[in-house]
Scaffold this motif. Structure first.
Motif, PDB file in Angstrom:
ATOM      1  N   GLY A 191      -1.723  -6.867  -1.010  1.00 63.20           N
ATOM      2  CA  GLY A 191      -3.010  -6.383  -0.546  1.00 63.20           C
ATOM      3  C   GLY A 191      -2.942  -5.873   0.885  1.00 63.20           C
ATOM      4  N   LYS A 192      -3.531  -4.710   1.107  1.00 65.59           N
ATOM      5  CA  LYS A 192      -3.615  -4.153   2.462  1.00 65.59           C
ATOM      6  C   LYS A 192      -4.897  -4.638   3.132  1.00 65.59           C
ATOM      7  CE  LYS A 192      -3.586   0.212   5.052  1.00 65.59           C
ATOM      8  NZ  LYS A 192      -3.451   1.689   4.965  1.00 65.59           N
ATOM      9  N   ASN A 193      -5.978  -4.582   2.393  1.00 64.92           N
ATOM     10  CA  ASN A 193      -7.274  -5.070   2.851  1.00 64.92           C
ATOM     11  C   ASN A 193      -8.073  -5.497   1.621  1.00 64.92           C
ATOM     12  OD1 ASN A 193      -8.242  -2.549   1.787  1.00 64.92           O
ATOM     13  ND2 ASN A 193      -7.665  -1.592   3.744  1.00 64.92           N
ATOM     14  N   SER A 195     -10.074  -3.874  -0.176  1.00 65.51           N
ATOM     15  CA  SER A 195     -10.350  -2.828  -1.165  1.00 65.51           C
ATOM     16  C   SER A 195      -9.108  -2.093  -1.665  1.00 65.51           C
ATOM     17  CB  SER A 195     -11.327  -1.802  -0.571  1.00 65.51           C
ATOM     18  OG  SER A 195     -10.776  -1.200   0.590  1.00 65.51           O
ATOM     19  N   TYR A 196      -7.928  -2.402  -1.082  1.00 64.41           N
ATOM     20  CA  TYR A 196      -6.744  -1.640  -1.496  1.00 64.41           C
ATOM     21  C   TYR A 196      -5.505  -2.533  -1.523  1.00 64.41           C
ATOM     22  CZ  TYR A 196      -3.173   2.025  -1.640  1.00 64.41           C
ATOM     23  OH  TYR A 196      -2.118   2.815  -1.994  1.00 64.41           O
ATOM     24  N   ALA A 197      -4.679  -2.301  -2.547  1.00 66.63           N
ATOM     25  CA  ALA A 197      -3.398  -2.997  -2.690  1.00 66.63           C
ATOM     26  C   ALA A 197      -2.424  -2.030  -3.341  1.00 66.63           C
ATOM     27  CB  ALA A 197      -3.555  -4.254  -3.525  1.00 66.63           C
ATOM     28  N   ARG A 198      -1.137  -2.222  -3.073  1.00 64.34           N
ATOM     29  CA  ARG A 198      -0.130  -1.316  -3.626  1.00 64.34           C
ATOM     30  C   ARG A 198       1.136  -2.095  -3.980  1.00 64.34           C
ATOM     31  NH1 ARG A 198       3.776   2.336  -1.502  1.00 64.34           N
ATOM     32  NH2 ARG A 198       3.230   1.811   0.651  1.00 64.34           N
ATOM     33  N   CYS A 199       1.864  -1.566  -4.976  1.00 58.60           N
ATOM     34  CA  CYS A 199       3.127  -2.166  -5.403  1.00 58.60           C
ATOM     35  C   CYS A 199       4.235  -1.747  -4.445  1.00 58.60           C
ATOM     36  CB  CYS A 199       3.460  -1.732  -6.829  1.00 58.60           C
ATOM     37  SG  CYS A 199       2.352  -2.406  -8.077  1.00 58.60           S
ATOM     38  N   LYS A 200       4.923  -2.749  -3.852  1.00 55.93           N
ATOM     39  CA  LYS A 200       5.965  -2.497  -2.859  1.00 55.93           C
ATOM     40  C   LYS A 200       7.109  -3.484  -3.062  1.00 55.93           C
ATOM     41  CE  LYS A 200       4.327  -2.147   1.328  1.00 55.93           C
ATOM     42  NZ  LYS A 200       3.582  -2.450   2.554  1.00 55.93           N
ATOM     43  N   PRO A 201       8.317  -3.113  -2.618  1.00 56.33           N
ATOM     44  CA  PRO A 201       9.444  -4.058  -2.704  1.00 56.33           C
ATOM     45  C   PRO A 201       9.259  -5.266  -1.780  1.00 56.33           C
ATOM     46  CG  PRO A 201      10.222  -1.807  -2.401  1.00 56.33           C
ATOM     47  CD  PRO A 201       8.755  -1.797  -2.153  1.00 56.33           C
ATOM     48  N   ASP A 202       8.637  -5.060  -0.622  1.00 56.16           N
ATOM     49  CA  ASP A 202       8.365  -6.136   0.332  1.00 56.16           C
ATOM     50  C   ASP A 202       7.202  -5.718   1.212  1.00 56.16           C
ATOM     51  OD1 ASP A 202       9.387  -4.407   2.367  1.00 56.16           O
ATOM     52  OD2 ASP A 202      11.401  -5.094   1.905  1.00 56.16           O
ATOM     53  N   CYS A 203       6.756  -6.617   2.055  1.00 57.24           N
ATOM     54  CA  CYS A 203       5.624  -6.297   2.908  1.00 57.24           C
ATOM     55  C   CYS A 203       5.619  -7.199   4.129  1.00 57.24           C
ATOM     56  CB  CYS A 203       4.313  -6.465   2.124  1.00 57.24           C
ATOM     57  SG  CYS A 203       2.854  -5.786   2.949  1.00 57.24           S
ATOM     58  N   ILE A 204       5.436  -6.607   5.302  1.00 52.68           N
ATOM     59  CA  ILE A 204       5.333  -7.343   6.567  1.00 52.68           C
ATOM     60  C   ILE A 204       4.031  -6.936   7.240  1.00 52.68           C
ATOM     61  CG2 ILE A 204       6.346  -7.667   8.863  1.00 52.68           C
ATOM     62  CD1 ILE A 204       9.065  -7.293   7.621  1.00 52.68           C
ATOM     63  N   ASP A 205       3.291  -7.915   7.712  1.00 49.46           N
ATOM     64  CA  ASP A 205       2.014  -7.620   8.372  1.00 49.46           C
ATOM     65  C   ASP A 205       2.206  -6.582   9.469  1.00 49.46           C
ATOM     66  OD1 ASP A 205       0.981  -9.535   6.738  1.00 49.46           O
ATOM     67  OD2 ASP A 205       0.516 -10.979   8.306  1.00 49.46           O
ATOM     68  N   GLY A 206       1.318  -5.599   9.475  1.00 52.37           N
ATOM     69  CA  GLY A 206       1.401  -4.546  10.482  1.00 52.37           C
ATOM     70  C   GLY A 206       1.467  -3.173   9.833  1.00 52.37           C
ATOM     71  N   VAL A 207       1.986  -2.216  10.588  1.00 53.69           N
ATOM     72  CA  VAL A 207       2.076  -0.833  10.125  1.00 53.69           C
ATOM     73  C   VAL A 207       3.207  -0.692   9.105  1.00 53.69           C
ATOM     74  CG1 VAL A 207       2.468   1.553  10.859  1.00 53.69           C
ATOM     75  CG2 VAL A 207       1.147  -0.002  12.311  1.00 53.69           C
ATOM     76  N   ASP A 208       2.954   0.082   8.032  1.00 55.73           N
ATOM     77  CA  ASP A 208       3.966   0.346   7.010  1.00 55.73           C
ATOM     78  C   ASP A 208       4.369   1.821   7.075  1.00 55.73           C
ATOM     79  OD1 ASP A 208       5.579   0.601   4.817  1.00 55.73           O
ATOM     80  OD2 ASP A 208       4.006   0.231   3.330  1.00 55.73           O
ATOM     81  N   LYS A 215      -2.687   2.547   9.344  1.00 53.78           N
ATOM     82  CA  LYS A 215      -3.542   1.363   9.451  1.00 53.78           C
ATOM     83  C   LYS A 215      -2.745   0.125   9.020  1.00 53.78           C
ATOM     84  CE  LYS A 215      -7.844   3.916   8.676  1.00 53.78           C
ATOM     85  NZ  LYS A 215      -9.028   4.092   7.804  1.00 53.78           N
ATOM     86  N   PRO A 216      -2.921  -0.998   9.711  1.00 52.69           N
ATOM     87  CA  PRO A 216      -2.091  -2.181   9.443  1.00 52.69           C
ATOM     88  C   PRO A 216      -2.414  -2.865   8.110  1.00 52.69           C
ATOM     89  CG  PRO A 216      -3.775  -2.679  11.067  1.00 52.69           C
ATOM     90  CD  PRO A 216      -3.867  -1.215  10.824  1.00 52.69           C
ATOM     91  N   TRP A 217      -1.417  -3.584   7.616  1.00 55.05           N
ATOM     92  CA  TRP A 217      -1.517  -4.341   6.373  1.00 55.05           C
ATOM     93  C   TRP A 217      -1.668  -5.827   6.666  1.00 55.05           C
ATOM     94  CZ3 TRP A 217      -0.366  -2.908   1.034  1.00 55.05           C
ATOM     95  CH2 TRP A 217      -0.262  -1.521   0.840  1.00 55.05           C
ATOM     96  N   LYS A 218      -2.383  -6.526   5.764  1.00 57.63           N
ATOM     97  CA  LYS A 218      -2.459  -7.988   5.803  1.00 57.63           C
ATOM     98  C   LYS A 218      -1.376  -8.627   4.938  1.00 57.63           C
ATOM     99  CE  LYS A 218      -5.981  -8.621   8.524  1.00 57.63           C
ATOM    100  NZ  LYS A 218      -5.807  -9.287   9.832  1.00 57.63           N
ATOM    101  N   CYS A 219      -0.888  -7.873   3.941  1.00 59.89           N
ATOM    102  CA  CYS A 219       0.258  -8.269   3.114  1.00 59.89           C
ATOM    103  C   CYS A 219       0.061  -9.563   2.333  1.00 59.89           C
ATOM    104  CB  CYS A 219       1.533  -8.370   3.948  1.00 59.89           C
ATOM    105  SG  CYS A 219       2.176  -6.763   4.452  1.00 59.89           S
ATOM    106  N   LYS A 220      -1.081  -9.724   1.695  1.00 58.74           N
ATOM    107  CA  LYS A 220      -1.284 -10.860   0.796  1.00 58.74           C
ATOM    108  C   LYS A 220      -0.709 -10.505  -0.576  1.00 58.74           C
ATOM    109  CE  LYS A 220      -4.770 -13.793  -1.350  1.00 58.74           C
ATOM    110  NZ  LYS A 220      -6.228 -14.070  -1.529  1.00 58.74           N
ATOM    111  N   GLN A 221       0.255 -11.296  -1.057  1.00 56.99           N
ATOM    112  CA  GLN A 221       0.865 -11.034  -2.357  1.00 56.99           C
ATOM    113  C   GLN A 221      -0.071 -11.530  -3.455  1.00 56.99           C
ATOM    114  OE1 GLN A 221       4.965 -12.157  -2.595  1.00 56.99           O
ATOM    115  NE2 GLN A 221       5.122 -11.757  -4.802  1.00 56.99           N
ATOM    116  N   LEU A 222      -0.353 -10.653  -4.434  1.00 57.10           N
ATOM    117  CA  LEU A 222      -1.362 -10.944  -5.449  1.00 57.10           C
ATOM    118  C   LEU A 222      -0.775 -11.371  -6.784  1.00 57.10           C
ATOM    119  CD1 LEU A 222      -3.791  -7.958  -4.711  1.00 57.10           C
ATOM    120  CD2 LEU A 222      -3.787 -10.257  -3.736  1.00 57.10           C
TER     121      LEU A 222
END
Length: 398
Positions: A191-193, A195-208, A215-222
């Motif tokens: 999850g980025k915020n 209202s939006y989430a995307r499929c990614k290999p990994d995620c770190i809080d901040g800019v992608d 815009k920064p990500w919160k990176c909550k895995q759903l």
């Protein structure tokens, strides 16, 4: 007198005396005395009998009590007690339901609950859908019991996506907020915020750097990650314009334009784009010897970084760091190439090439330090105190 002889009254010397007759009152007294004697004798007999019976019962109780103490009594269930004591707890393997045992046989695994009826031993669990599960229903991932000690082994572990994944889950370009799962190998829904989430290999809080904007990500895995290996990704068009280079601070942009680099924090006011970062002092930092936190402030820019240029020691190393013969406990760095500051005990450390932990016949001389063979000569001998060999700071570059 009634007890006198009748002949004496008549003057007859040959008269015979006989006992006088008692009246009715005296006779009653004699009877009463006889009954009292008999009653006393009966009471004594009863007392003796009662004492004998009491002693008999006491003896029987002592015999039974002694039998219980010695575990020889007929009512002691010895086999059942011993069986409870030696009973071993049986745990569950990877593929079985551990809902009742709440423990796992494989090292490094934890029993995680899916719902109230089913749980499974796994090395990790993310609440949501699990692409390996044959049934597309949510996992609570509540931990049951304790994790089995040891390192989890992937040997023989080759999970495959379930049949429903390709049909129900999202692609890498779609919003996966509603599906909570990904059809692409090696991807998970982040999850980025709200209202939006995307499929990614990994995620770190901040800019992608691969996102459509900065815009920064919160990176909550759903949900769980789909098994397999993810393919290469590309940096977005805005990265080259908005992100920092290796020679400038990325504390504000929190992203890097150079391939294979990420923005790492030194402190609250400075950060730099690097391929990697080790917390602590950096001997190539030309600014000063203050420690780096190395907190990653955003995603890594896709691509391989170019071969590193030969790193040079910062000018302050020769002045601030310690020589072989000096105590480096305060400086935590060494000016000589390939040397490392090793702690002997708190407050005392030396710059050496190698350190033998708990060794007391060890070297402070340069040649002894390079050889590190526990030389017992006077030149290479210390004061008998053993070494902790704790590394203080980085090793000096060659």
């Amino acid at each position: 007198s009634s007890s006198a002889c009748a002949g004496q009254k008549n003057g007859n010397s040959r008269a015979h005396c006989r006992p006088a007759m008692v009246d009715g009152t005296d006779e009653e007294m004699l009877v009463t005395e006889s009954q009292g004697v008999l009653a006393m004798r009966g009471w004594r007999i009863k007392t003796v009998l009662f004492s004998a019976v009491s002693l008999l019962f006491s003896a029987m109780f002592c015999v039974q009590f002694s039998a219980l103490i010695s575990h020889k009594g007929p009512t002691l269930a010895t086999p059942e007690v011993l069986e409870v004591k030696v009973e071993k707890k049986v745990c569950t393997g990877r593929a079985a339901n551990c809902n009742e045992t709440k423990c796992c046989t494989d090292a490094g695994t934890q029993c995680y609950a899916k719902n109230a009826d089913f749980a499974m031993c796994r090395n990790e669990c993310v609440p949501g859908l699990d692409p390996v599960d044959p049934f597309p229903t949510q996992w609570s991932c509540k931990a049951l019991g304790e994790r089995t000690p040891g390192q989890f082994s992937y040997n023989g572990w080759d999970p495959k996506p379930a049949a429903w994944v390709h049909k129900n889950c999202s692609s890498a370009s779609a919003n996966c907020l509603n599906t909570g799962c990904c059809k692409d190998d090696g991807h998970a829904c982040f999850g980025k915020n709200s209202s939006y989430a995307r499929c990614k290999p990994d995620c770190i809080d901040g800019v992608d750097p691969t996102d459509i904007d900065s815009k920064p990500w919160k990176c909550k895995q759903l949900g769980g990650m789909t098994p397999g290996h993810a393919g290469p990704t590309q940096a977005a068009d805005w990265v080259d314009k908005e992100c920092a280079s290796v020679i400038s601070s990325c504390a504000k942009s929190r992203c890097c334009k150079d391939s294979g680099h990420a923005c790492f924090e030194k402190n609250a006011s400075f950060a730099q784009c690097r391929p990697r970062c080790t917390p602590g002092m950096d001997l190539t930092d030309r600014n000063d010897w203050k420690s780096w936190t190395c907190k990653q402030l955003g995603g890594r820019t896709p691509g391989a970084h170019s071969p590193p240029h030969p790193q040079k020691l910062a000018p302050w190393v020769k002045k601030h760091c310690s020589d072989y013969h000096e105590n480096c406990a305060s400086s935590k760095c060494c000016k000589d190439p390939t040397a490392q500051c090793y702690e002997q005990f708190p407050g005392q450390a030396k710059c050496m090439f190698k350190c033998l932990k708990d060794h007391k016949d060890f070297a402070h001389h340069k040649q002894c330090a390079k050889e590190a063979k526990g030389n017992t000569s006077k030149t290479c001998k210390y004061d008998g105190k053993t070494w902790t060999c704790k590394k203080l700071g980085p090793r000096t570059l060659r």
